[in-house]
Design a protein around this motif. Sequence first.
Motif, PDB file in Angstrom:
ATOM      1  N   UNK A  99      57.188  38.325  28.660  1.00  0.00           N
ATOM      2  CA  UNK A  99      57.289  38.206  30.118  1.00  0.00           C
ATOM      3  C   UNK A  99      58.656  38.657  30.632  1.00  0.00           C
ATOM      4  N   UNK A 100      59.440  39.274  29.778  1.00  0.00           N
ATOM      5  CA  UNK A 100      60.793  39.689  30.125  1.00  0.00           C
ATOM      6  C   UNK A 100      60.803  40.563  31.377  1.00  0.00           C
ATOM      7  N   UNK A 101      61.578  40.120  32.362  1.00  0.00           N
ATOM      8  CA  UNK A 101      61.777  40.902  33.578  1.00  0.00           C
ATOM      9  C   UNK A 101      60.621  40.923  34.558  1.00  0.00           C
ATOM     10  N   UNK A 102      59.545  40.177  34.282  1.00  0.00           N
ATOM     11  CA  UNK A 102      58.363  40.228  35.146  1.00  0.00           C
ATOM     12  C   UNK A 102      58.367  39.127  36.203  1.00  0.00           C
ATOM     13  N   UNK A 103      57.617  39.368  37.279  1.00  0.00           N
ATOM     14  CA  UNK A 103      57.387  38.381  38.338  1.00  0.00           C
ATOM     15  C   UNK A 103      56.085  37.668  37.973  1.00  0.00           C
ATOM     16  N   UNK A 104      56.164  36.365  37.663  1.00  0.00           N
ATOM     17  CA  UNK A 104      55.043  35.603  37.117  1.00  0.00           C
ATOM     18  C   UNK A 104      54.589  34.535  38.111  1.00  0.00           C
ATOM     19  N   UNK A 105      53.281  34.438  38.279  1.00  0.00           N
ATOM     20  CA  UNK A 105      52.672  33.362  39.058  1.00  0.00           C
ATOM     21  C   UNK A 105      51.922  32.457  38.099  1.00  0.00           C
ATOM     22  N   UNK A 106      52.344  31.201  37.995  1.00  0.00           N
ATOM     23  CA  UNK A 106      51.714  30.203  37.139  1.00  0.00           C
ATOM     24  C   UNK A 106      50.744  29.390  37.993  1.00  0.00           C
ATOM     25  N   UNK A 107      49.485  29.257  37.530  1.00  0.00           N
ATOM     26  CA  UNK A 107      48.436  28.627  38.318  1.00  0.00           C
ATOM     27  C   UNK A 107      47.792  27.481  37.551  1.00  0.00           C
ATOM     28  N   UNK A 108      47.559  26.366  38.266  1.00  0.00           N
ATOM     29  CA  UNK A 108      46.782  25.258  37.713  1.00  0.00           C
ATOM     30  C   UNK A 108      45.857  24.748  38.804  1.00  0.00           C
ATOM     31  N   UNK A 109      44.831  23.998  38.392  1.00  0.00           N
ATOM     32  CA  UNK A 109      43.897  23.475  39.382  1.00  0.00           C
ATOM     33  C   UNK A 109      44.510  22.336  40.173  1.00  0.00           C
ATOM     34  N   UNK A 110      45.165  21.404  39.475  1.00  0.00           N
ATOM     35  CA  UNK A 110      45.709  20.239  40.164  1.00  0.00           C
ATOM     36  C   UNK A 110      47.016  19.809  39.521  1.00  0.00           C
ATOM     37  N   UNK A 111      47.899  19.294  40.357  1.00  0.00           N
ATOM     38  CA  UNK A 111      49.123  18.665  39.861  1.00  0.00           C
ATOM     39  C   UNK A 111      49.022  17.189  40.192  1.00  0.00           C
ATOM     40  N   UNK A 112      49.076  16.372  39.148  1.00  0.00           N
ATOM     41  CA  UNK A 112      49.095  14.934  39.351  1.00  0.00           C
ATOM     42  C   UNK A 112      50.539  14.488  39.422  1.00  0.00           C
ATOM     43  N   UNK A 113      51.126  14.209  38.283  1.00  0.00           N
ATOM     44  CA  UNK A 113      52.531  13.813  38.235  1.00  0.00           C
ATOM     45  C   UNK A 113      53.465  15.012  38.353  1.00  0.00           C
ATOM     46  N   UNK A 114      52.966  16.195  38.033  1.00  0.00           N
ATOM     47  CA  UNK A 114      53.791  17.400  38.040  1.00  0.00           C
ATOM     48  C   UNK A 114      54.416  17.709  36.696  1.00  0.00           C
ATOM     49  N   UNK A 115      54.225  16.832  35.724  1.00  0.00           N
ATOM     50  CA  UNK A 115      54.861  16.979  34.415  1.00  0.00           C
ATOM     51  C   UNK A 115      54.327  18.206  33.662  1.00  0.00           C
ATOM     52  N   UNK A 116      53.020  18.420  33.679  1.00  0.00           N
ATOM     53  CA  UNK A 116      52.433  19.569  32.970  1.00  0.00           C
ATOM     54  C   UNK A 116      52.933  20.874  33.570  1.00  0.00           C
ATOM     55  N   UNK A 117      52.943  20.966  34.879  1.00  0.00           N
ATOM     56  CA  UNK A 117      53.409  22.187  35.547  1.00  0.00           C
ATOM     57  C   UNK A 117      54.892  22.426  35.248  1.00  0.00           C
ATOM     58  N   UNK A 118      55.698  21.383  35.251  1.00  0.00           N
ATOM     59  CA  UNK A 118      57.127  21.530  34.938  1.00  0.00           C
ATOM     60  C   UNK A 118      57.349  22.017  33.512  1.00  0.00           C
ATOM     61  N   UNK A 119      56.651  21.422  32.546  1.00  0.00           N
ATOM     62  CA  UNK A 119      56.797  21.846  31.154  1.00  0.00           C
ATOM     63  C   UNK A 119      56.400  23.312  30.988  1.00  0.00           C
ATOM     64  N   UNK A 120      55.289  23.687  31.595  1.00  0.00           N
ATOM     65  CA  UNK A 120      54.805  25.061  31.466  1.00  0.00           C
ATOM     66  C   UNK A 120      55.759  26.036  32.148  1.00  0.00           C
ATOM     67  N   UNK A 121      56.288  25.663  33.285  1.00  0.00           N
ATOM     68  CA  UNK A 121      57.267  26.514  33.968  1.00  0.00           C
ATOM     69  C   UNK A 121      58.489  26.737  33.087  1.00  0.00           C
ATOM     70  N   UNK A 122      58.974  25.680  32.456  1.00  0.00           N
ATOM     71  CA  UNK A 122      60.128  25.828  31.549  1.00  0.00           C
ATOM     72  C   UNK A 122      59.796  26.741  30.374  1.00  0.00           C
ATOM     73  N   UNK A 123      58.580  26.604  29.816  1.00  0.00           N
ATOM     74  CA  UNK A 123      58.164  27.478  28.703  1.00  0.00           C
ATOM     75  C   UNK A 123      58.211  28.936  29.137  1.00  0.00           C
ATOM     76  N   UNK A 124      57.706  29.213  30.329  1.00  0.00           N
ATOM     77  CA  UNK A 124      57.675  30.590  30.833  1.00  0.00           C
ATOM     78  C   UNK A 124      59.092  31.081  31.104  1.00  0.00           C
ATOM     79  N   UNK A 125      59.923  30.264  31.716  1.00  0.00           N
ATOM     80  CA  UNK A 125      61.309  30.677  32.010  1.00  0.00           C
ATOM     81  C   UNK A 125      62.065  31.020  30.737  1.00  0.00           C
ATOM     82  N   UNK A 126      61.760  30.330  29.645  1.00  0.00           N
ATOM     83  CA  UNK A 126      62.406  30.622  28.361  1.00  0.00           C
ATOM     84  C   UNK A 126      62.062  32.008  27.842  1.00  0.00           C
TER      85      UNK A 126
END
Length: 175
Positions: A99-126
């Motif tokens: 994903x180096x240098x790309x503009x990424x849109x991360x999509x999920x159906x629902x955010x409850x606590x937001x923890x899953x979305x945060x973890x996945x965002x960090x994985x992608x940013x890495x």
Amino acid sequence: MAPSSTPSIRADRPGPTYVTWDDLAAATGALAHQVTAAGTPQVVVGIVRGGMIPAVWLAHRLAIRDVRTVEVTRTTSDGINAAKSTLPTARNPASLGDLTGLDVLLVDDIAGSGVTLDLTTRMIRDLGPARVRTAVLAVNRTNWTQEPAPHHHIDYIASLTDTWVVFPWEAHHER
């Protein structure tokens, strides 16, 4: 970015909210409008399983052919009000590819606590993308545990709800 002014997913009665395919079409349309206002991403990533269908719909609406998946889950089963593990579990993060240098849109159906979305965002940013944005069909405010409010953590939100949301692709969906 704040949620759209006209909720696409209705939560106007107690108990679970049952989303229809028409609701999904309206929600992905609202999200696509929000996303394009800030530029079209190059890659759409769906969180398996719930985020895959909205990710594909958004990719079609945005004319993006590069759609990827990553499996990150916290809910332990498929039932209404299913239990959740303490932390999300990521499987096969290599499925994200380069994903180096790309503009990424991360999509999920629902955010409850937001923890899953945060973890996945960090994985992608890495993985070195130029930009990472997040989009969800709904945020369950009852389960939200982070400060500040969801729109400070999530770029694009189609709807806010206070109940469990059941999507049309789920086996226990009432018709």
